[in-house]
Write a protein that holds these residues in place. Structure first.
Motif, short mmCIF file in Angstrom:
data_model
loop_
_atom_site.label_atom_id
_atom_site.label_comp_id
_atom_site.label_asym_id
_atom_site.label_seq_id
_atom_site.Cartn_x
_atom_site.Cartn_y
_atom_site.Cartn_z
N ARG A 1 -15.72 -10.85 1.15
CA ARG A 1 -15.98 -9.48 0.67
C ARG A 1 -14.74 -8.59 0.69
O ARG A 1 -14.49 -7.88 -0.29
N PRO A 2 -13.96 -8.59 1.78
CA PRO A 2 -12.78 -7.71 1.78
C PRO A 2 -11.79 -8.04 0.66
O PRO A 2 -11.22 -7.14 0.06
N SER B 1 -12.48 -9.45 -2.27
CA SER B 1 -13.04 -9.07 -3.58
C SER B 1 -12.97 -7.57 -3.77
O SER B 1 -12.68 -7.08 -4.86
N ARG B 2 -13.21 -6.81 -2.71
CA ARG B 2 -13.10 -5.35 -2.79
C ARG B 2 -11.66 -4.92 -3.03
O ARG B 2 -11.39 -3.99 -3.79
N ARG C 1 -10.79 -5.59 -6.68
CA ARG C 1 -11.47 -4.59 -7.51
C ARG C 1 -10.78 -3.23 -7.40
O ARG C 1 -10.49 -2.57 -8.40
N ASP C 2 -10.50 -2.80 -6.16
CA ASP C 2 -9.88 -1.49 -5.94
C ASP C 2 -8.48 -1.41 -6.53
O ASP C 2 -8.10 -0.41 -7.12
N THR D 1 -8.73 -1.23 -10.32
CA THR D 1 -9.24 0.07 -10.75
C THR D 1 -8.19 1.16 -10.55
O THR D 1 -7.93 1.97 -11.44
#
Length: 74
Positions: free
Chosen positions: A55-56, A58-59, A62-63, A66
């Motif tokens: 999860r970290p 993938s975040r 994404r961040d 973005t």
């Protein structure tokens, strides 16, 4: 192939994809992917909760994409 091996394989694919990009954002993403793979691969226990490792990253991807309005060039 178990779930952990499948996740590592996908992360290696992502790493290979981002390694082809020449920018700093891609280098940061590759570094994070390598760190996550190292953590997953070094832990020999079969019952590890891999979501805490995946999860970290993938975040982070994404961040970063973005924040920098990132577009892949290759």
């Amino acid at each position: 192939m178990n779930e952990k091996q499948a996740i590592i394989a996908k992360m290696l694919e992502l790493q290979h994809f981002f390694e082809k990009q020449p920018d700093g954002t891609s280098r940061k993403i590759v570094l994070k992917i390598k760190q996550a793979i190292d953590k997953l691969a070094s832990n020999r226990t079969a019952a590890i909760d891999i979501s805490t490792q995946v999860r970290p990253i993938s975040r982070f991807i994404r961040d970063e994409m973005t924040e920098h309005n990132y577009n892949l060039t290759l």
